[in-house]
Design an enzyme around this catalytic site. Structure first.
Site, PDB file in Angstrom:
ATOM      1  N   ASP A   1       1.044  -1.115  -0.020  1.00 27.68           N
ATOM      2  CA  ASP A   1      -0.047   0.094  -0.004  1.00 27.68           C
ATOM      3  C   ASP A   1       1.015   1.031   0.008  1.00 27.68           C
ATOM      4  O   ASP A   1       1.690   1.386   1.091  1.00 27.68           O
ATOM      5  CB  ASP A   1      -1.046  -0.144   1.311  1.00 27.68           C
ATOM      6  CG  ASP A   1      -1.714   1.303   1.410  1.00 27.68           C
ATOM      7  OD1 ASP A   1      -1.744   1.843   0.471  1.00 27.68           O
ATOM      8  OD2 ASP A   1      -2.135   1.638   2.455  1.00 27.68           O
TER       9      ASP A   1
ATOM     10  N   ASP B   1      -4.628 -10.735 -15.618  1.00 23.46           N
ATOM     11  CA  ASP B   1      -5.589 -11.668 -15.309  1.00 23.46           C
ATOM     12  C   ASP B   1      -6.675 -11.360 -16.117  1.00 23.46           C
ATOM     13  O   ASP B   1      -7.106 -10.049 -16.489  1.00 23.46           O
ATOM     14  CB  ASP B   1      -6.199 -11.568 -13.811  1.00 23.46           C
ATOM     15  CG  ASP B   1      -6.260 -12.759 -13.110  1.00 23.46           C
ATOM     16  OD1 ASP B   1      -7.299 -13.473 -13.877  1.00 23.46           O
ATOM     17  OD2 ASP B   1      -5.942 -13.167 -12.189  1.00 23.46           O
TER      18      ASP B   1
ATOM     19  N   ASN C   1      -0.219   4.510  -0.123  1.00 21.05           N
ATOM     20  CA  ASN C   1      -0.834   5.645   0.489  1.00 21.05           C
ATOM     21  C   ASN C   1      -1.718   5.711   1.616  1.00 21.05           C
ATOM     22  O   ASN C   1      -2.297   6.595   2.047  1.00 21.05           O
ATOM     23  CB  ASN C   1      -1.824   6.513  -0.750  1.00 21.05           C
ATOM     24  CG  ASN C   1      -2.869   5.308  -1.027  1.00 21.05           C
ATOM     25  OD1 ASN C   1      -3.003   4.238  -0.430  1.00 21.05           O
ATOM     26  ND2 ASN C   1      -3.948   5.982  -1.825  1.00 21.05           N
TER      27      ASN C   1
ATOM     28  N   GLU D   1      -6.695 -21.160 -16.492  1.00 22.38           N
ATOM     29  CA  GLU D   1      -7.166 -21.763 -15.400  1.00 22.38           C
ATOM     30  C   GLU D   1      -8.260 -22.606 -15.565  1.00 22.38           C
ATOM     31  O   GLU D   1      -9.431 -22.189 -16.200  1.00 22.38           O
ATOM     32  CB  GLU D   1      -7.702 -20.613 -14.389  1.00 22.38           C
ATOM     33  CG  GLU D   1      -7.734 -21.313 -13.069  1.00 22.38           C
ATOM     34  CD  GLU D   1      -8.870 -20.548 -11.906  1.00 22.38           C
ATOM     35  OE1 GLU D   1      -8.629 -20.661 -10.774  1.00 22.38           O
ATOM     36  OE2 GLU D   1      -9.680 -19.891 -12.701  1.00 22.38           O
TER      37      GLU D   1
ATOM     38  N   ASP E   1      -4.183   3.852   2.824  1.00 18.58           N
ATOM     39  CA  ASP E   1      -5.312   3.515   2.980  1.00 18.58           C
ATOM     40  C   ASP E   1      -5.790   2.358   3.218  1.00 18.58           C
ATOM     41  O   ASP E   1      -6.921   1.538   3.350  1.00 18.58           O
ATOM     42  CB  ASP E   1      -6.275   3.752   1.506  1.00 18.58           C
ATOM     43  CG  ASP E   1      -5.962   3.243   0.347  1.00 18.58           C
ATOM     44  OD1 ASP E   1      -4.823   2.446   0.518  1.00 18.58           O
ATOM     45  OD2 ASP E   1      -6.688   3.408  -0.542  1.00 18.58           O
TER      46      ASP E   1
ATOM     47  N   HIS F   1      -3.814 -17.264  -4.823  1.00 21.92           N
ATOM     48  CA  HIS F   1      -4.716 -16.502  -3.918  1.00 21.92           C
ATOM     49  C   HIS F   1      -6.126 -17.283  -3.685  1.00 21.92           C
ATOM     50  O   HIS F   1      -6.750 -16.873  -2.856  1.00 21.92           O
ATOM     51  CB  HIS F   1      -4.997 -15.201  -4.705  1.00 21.92           C
ATOM     52  CG  HIS F   1      -5.914 -15.850  -6.027  1.00 21.92           C
ATOM     53  ND1 HIS F   1      -5.534 -16.290  -6.833  1.00 21.92           N
ATOM     54  CD2 HIS F   1      -7.218 -15.174  -6.090  1.00 21.92           C
ATOM     55  CE1 HIS F   1      -6.180 -16.357  -7.996  1.00 21.92           C
ATOM     56  NE2 HIS F   1      -7.359 -15.865  -7.345  1.00 21.92           N
ATOM     57  N   ASP F   2      -6.181 -18.424  -3.924  1.00 17.94           N
ATOM     58  CA  ASP F   2      -7.543 -19.483  -3.784  1.00 17.94           C
ATOM     59  C   ASP F   2      -7.137 -20.448  -2.756  1.00 17.94           C
ATOM     60  O   ASP F   2      -7.804 -21.306  -2.598  1.00 17.94           O
ATOM     61  CB  ASP F   2      -8.193 -19.813  -4.854  1.00 17.94           C
ATOM     62  CG  ASP F   2      -8.526 -18.691  -5.973  1.00 17.94           C
ATOM     63  OD1 ASP F   2      -9.142 -17.818  -5.342  1.00 17.94           O
ATOM     64  OD2 ASP F   2      -8.816 -19.045  -7.277  1.00 17.94           O
TER      65      ASP F   2
ATOM     66  N   ASP G   1      -1.701  -1.389  -3.729  1.00 16.30           N
ATOM     67  CA  ASP G   1      -1.958  -0.561  -4.979  1.00 16.30           C
ATOM     68  C   ASP G   1      -0.759  -0.498  -6.101  1.00 16.30           C
ATOM     69  O   ASP G   1       0.231  -1.027  -5.815  1.00 16.30           O
ATOM     70  CB  ASP G   1      -2.233   0.875  -4.702  1.00 16.30           C
ATOM     71  CG  ASP G   1      -1.291   1.463  -3.740  1.00 16.30           C
ATOM     72  OD1 ASP G   1      -0.131   1.454  -3.981  1.00 16.30           O
ATOM     73  OD2 ASP G   1      -1.851   2.210  -2.675  1.00 16.30           O
TER      74      ASP G   1
HETATM   75  O1  TEU Z   1     -11.083 -19.358  -9.313  1.00 22.06           O
HETATM   76  C1  TEU Z   1     -11.927 -20.172  -9.988  1.00 22.06           C
HETATM   77  C2  TEU Z   1     -12.048 -21.499  -9.216  1.00 22.06           C
HETATM   78  O2  TEU Z   1     -12.084 -22.721  -9.891  1.00 22.06           O
HETATM   79  C3  TEU Z   1     -12.637 -21.286  -7.760  1.00 22.06           C
HETATM   80  O3  TEU Z   1     -13.934 -21.544  -7.630  1.00 22.06           O
HETATM   81  C4  TEU Z   1     -11.552 -21.829  -6.865  1.00 22.06           C
HETATM   82  O4  TEU Z   1     -11.792 -23.508  -7.155  1.00 22.06           O
HETATM   83  C5  TEU Z   1     -12.066 -21.818  -5.570  1.00 22.06           C
HETATM   84  O5  TEU Z   1     -11.732 -20.452  -5.328  1.00 22.06           O
HETATM   85  C6  TEU Z   1     -11.219 -22.590  -4.430  1.00 22.06           C
HETATM   86  O6  TEU Z   1     -11.586 -22.280  -3.197  1.00 22.06           O
HETATM   87  C7  TEU Z   1     -11.034 -18.257 -10.035  1.00 22.06           C
HETATM   88  C8  TEU Z   1     -10.466 -17.128  -9.320  1.00 22.06           C
HETATM   89  O7  TEU Z   1      -8.879 -17.572  -9.276  1.00 22.06           O
HETATM   90  C9  TEU Z   1     -11.151 -16.801  -7.951  1.00 22.06           C
HETATM   91  O8  TEU Z   1     -10.088 -15.919  -7.164  1.00 22.06           O
HETATM   92  C10 TEU Z   1     -12.059 -16.106  -8.226  1.00 22.06           C
HETATM   93  O9  TEU Z   1     -13.051 -15.937  -7.040  1.00 22.06           O
HETATM   94  C11 TEU Z   1     -13.120 -17.051  -9.323  1.00 22.06           C
HETATM   95  O10 TEU Z   1     -12.406 -17.564 -10.428  1.00 22.06           O
HETATM   96  C12 TEU Z   1     -14.325 -16.261  -9.935  1.00 22.06           C
HETATM   97  O11 TEU Z   1     -13.605 -15.499 -10.981  1.00 22.06           O
HETATM   98 CA    CA Z   2      -3.527   2.209  -1.173  1.00 22.09          CA
END
Ligand code: TEU
Ligand code: CA
Length: 568
Positions: A21, A98, A23, A255, A25, A327-328, A29
């Site tokens: 971050d 993305d 700034n 993906e 908030d 991130h998932d 960013d």
């Molecule tokens: O994720 C797709 C996906 O297959 C997810 O359902 C994944 O299996 C789940 O997050 C696991 O817990 C993509 C993105 O990477 C995710 O961040 C998004 O939320 C999703 O698509 C919808 O765009």
């Molecule tokens: Ca920020």
């Protein structure tokens, strides 16, 4: 086998909201990313995959896009983006965007038009159906983030399909106008000079015309047979390739949850003219007790079997993406390694060796290079992720499971584990922000942070740096053929990589030569006896995570120890 820069590259995924971050908030960013480019350069990565930075109401942190050609206000401006791209390029770092085009936000202008009337010119941009009756959706499908996959819209008295949240209506790819809009938008980004796309749930863009009820496994009917790898998905990707991708020197990764190796060879075949590689999830999925939720580790033999099948079946035909987390997913070291203090560093390094020595393009998720861990959530109020919040309500608060049963599963698998702020230093809020972060910083930031690790040559960070550098020297890491040894071991993951000189030079690593690697990784917290294959007795050690020597045939491998022997 075709030799290209994206096979030789290492990719680093940035989740902008949680990276840096600038700034105060509390939200990461673009200027924050710019300020950390030298850190990434020092680590040695080649490509940044930027999770979505587009305008979005943030129902799903940017995966719900309301304008594909504008930057989210909290992240900055298009000028900031242009500056980021230029400054990354100055450092020899490419940027992959993305691309989220299975769905838009319900606040996208196409959808705001579409819902207005049945004869609106945007009506067919989305998937509208009549309900079975006034109170029953068209079928029983459940959405990925809970509830029905259909949302009733009062204005026209019909339902629209949303495979994710109700604020993420699915686009109708069967409409040629939708495809053209997407291709034009992609062309616009390519002309700006970006270096590729990571395509969000791209395997879901084509749906069957017929939409019957799905089999009920969990709480709702399963849409997968009708929406994943649907009838026209390959035709649409080939069209995208012809109209956009083939015109640029870019990389693409799809993906594709639920993809088989057979299907992957079509999506990312060397000669199928679709994508360069797929992100498959077989090694990180299928372990769920309640939908995706579980609190148990995947057995090592299962993990090896899955990864080995992908290694063997794609060899010479298609290309793997290699990852432990994103991130998932929960944090790699907490899920596949051991995040107890005695083992965190050694197991994080072991996982790094294990992944980077496989064949494919490695992806590092921000903080993985520090061995960042899962977050010690205390209560359901700590979650920010729509999936976690809805899952707790559906499975537990209003559902069949007790808190005692479901809570350990959330701790183990919540996506928010990966989304806590990047730990830069030991100052307040880990140096991520001077304000209040949008999601809490992991309390272990004083021990685990980038500042300390960049200064310590024994750190997890320096271990990743070393592995990335090795990849640039050793074509066998990129192009060597994989073979699994000791398949039945529940303790050790052992494999070889073998490269024969085929006379074709590789773009980054230069001339090829015959070479062979033996990779030995312990996935457990006890010692394991191990006999070196004859041909590796006396072979020099390329890299290891413990101070040790490997010059005897009979070895005792320590908990989470990993080493690579090299033979010409
Ligand atoms: O994720 C797709 C996906 O297959 C997810 O359902 C994944 O299996 C789940 O997050 C696991 O817990 C993509 C993105 O990477 C995710 O961040 C998004 O939320 C999703 O698509 C919808 O765009
Ligand atoms: Ca920020």
């Amino acid at each position: 086998m075709i030799k290209t820069w994206w096979k030789e590259a290492v990719i680093y995924q940035i989740y902008p909201r949680s990276f840096m971050d600038s700034n105060g908030d509390g939200i990461g960013d673009l200027q924050g990313i710019i300020s950390r480019l030298d850190y990434l350069k020092y680590l040695g990565i080649d490509v940044i995959w930027l999770s979505p930075i587009y305008q979005s109401p943030n129902d799903d942190n940017g995966y719900d896009i309301s304008d594909y050609q504008a930057v989210m206000k909290e992240f900055g401006t298009m000028d900031d983006f242009d500056e980021l791209l230029a400054k990354a390029h100055e450092r020899g770092i490419r940027i992959v965007m993305d691309l989220v085009v299975n769905h838009t936000s319900d606040e996208h202008k196409w959808f705001m038009e579409s819902r207005k009337s049945k004869d609106n010119e945007y009506r067919d941009y989305y998937i509208w159906r009549e309900g079975k009756d006034a109170n029953t959706p068209p079928n029983n499908w459940g959405a990925c983030f809970g509830g029905s996959a259909w949302q009733y819209d009062e204005i026209t008295g019909m339902y629209y399909l949303h495979l994710f949240s109700r604020k993420q209506p699915d686009l109708n790819w069967d409409n040629p106008k939708v495809r053209q809009e997407v291709f034009d938008m992609m062309t616009w980004w390519c002309d700006k000079g970006i270096d590729g796309f990571r395509m969000d749930v791209i395997s879901m863009i084509s749906k069957t015309a017929d939409m019957p009820d799905g089999e009920v496994h969990d709480l709702y009917g399963d849409f997968a047979p009708y929406c994943v790898h649907g009838p026209n998905v390959h035709r649409y990707l080939q069209e995208m390739n012809e109209k956009v991708l083939s015109k640029y020197d870019i990389m693409t990764v799809g993906e594709t949850a639920g993809v088989t190796t057979q299907q992957a060879k079509q999506y990312a075949g060397e000669d199928t003219r679709e994508l360069n590689m797929v992100f498959q999830f077989e090694h990180v999925e299928g372990d769920g007790k309640y939908g995706k939720w579980t609190d148990e580790k995947i057995p090592l033999t299962t993990l090896k079997k899955t990864l080995s099948r992908w290694q063997n079946e794609l060899y010479g035909k298609a290309w793997n993406s290699l990852f432990w987390d994103n991130h998932d997913q929960p944090r790699a070291v907490s899920r596949f390694g051991d995040d107890r203090p005695a083992y965190r560093e050694v197991s994080a390094k072991m996982l790094a060796i294990c992944l980077h020595m496989l064949q494919g393009t490695p992806y590092i998720y921000q903080g993985e290079e520090l061995g960042m861990t899962n977050y010690p959530f205390k209560s359901p109020d700590d979650f920010r992720d729509i999936e976690s919040i809805n899952a707790y309500r559906e499975w537990c608060a209003e559902g069949p499971l007790s808190h005692e049963v479901f809570w350990p599963c959330m701790l183990f698998k919540s996506r928010d584990n990966a989304r806590t702020p990047m730990q830069w230093d030991d100052s307040l809020q880990a140096g991520f922000t001077s304000g209040t972060p949008w999601i809490a910083v992991n309390p272990n930031y004083k021990e685990i942070n980038a500042d300390a690790q960049t200064k310590d040559s024994d750190s997890v960070f320096h271990f990743y740096k070393k592995l990335i550098a090795l990849r640039k020297e050793l074509p066998v890491m990129v192009y060597g053929k994989y073979e699994l040894l000791f398949e039945e071991s529940e303790a050790l993951f052992v494999y070889t990589r073998t490269l024969e000189d085929d006379g074709q030079p590789a773009p980054q690593t230069g001339s090829l030569k015959s070479e062979k690697l033996l990779v030995v990784c312990s996935f457990c917290d006890h010692e394991t006896d191990f006999t070196l294959p004859d041909e590796f007795i006396g072979a020099p050690c390329l890299i290891s995570n413990l101070e040790n020597t490997y010059d005897r045939p009979n070895l005792t491998v320590k908990p989470y120890e990993a080493f690579v022997l090299y033979k010409k």
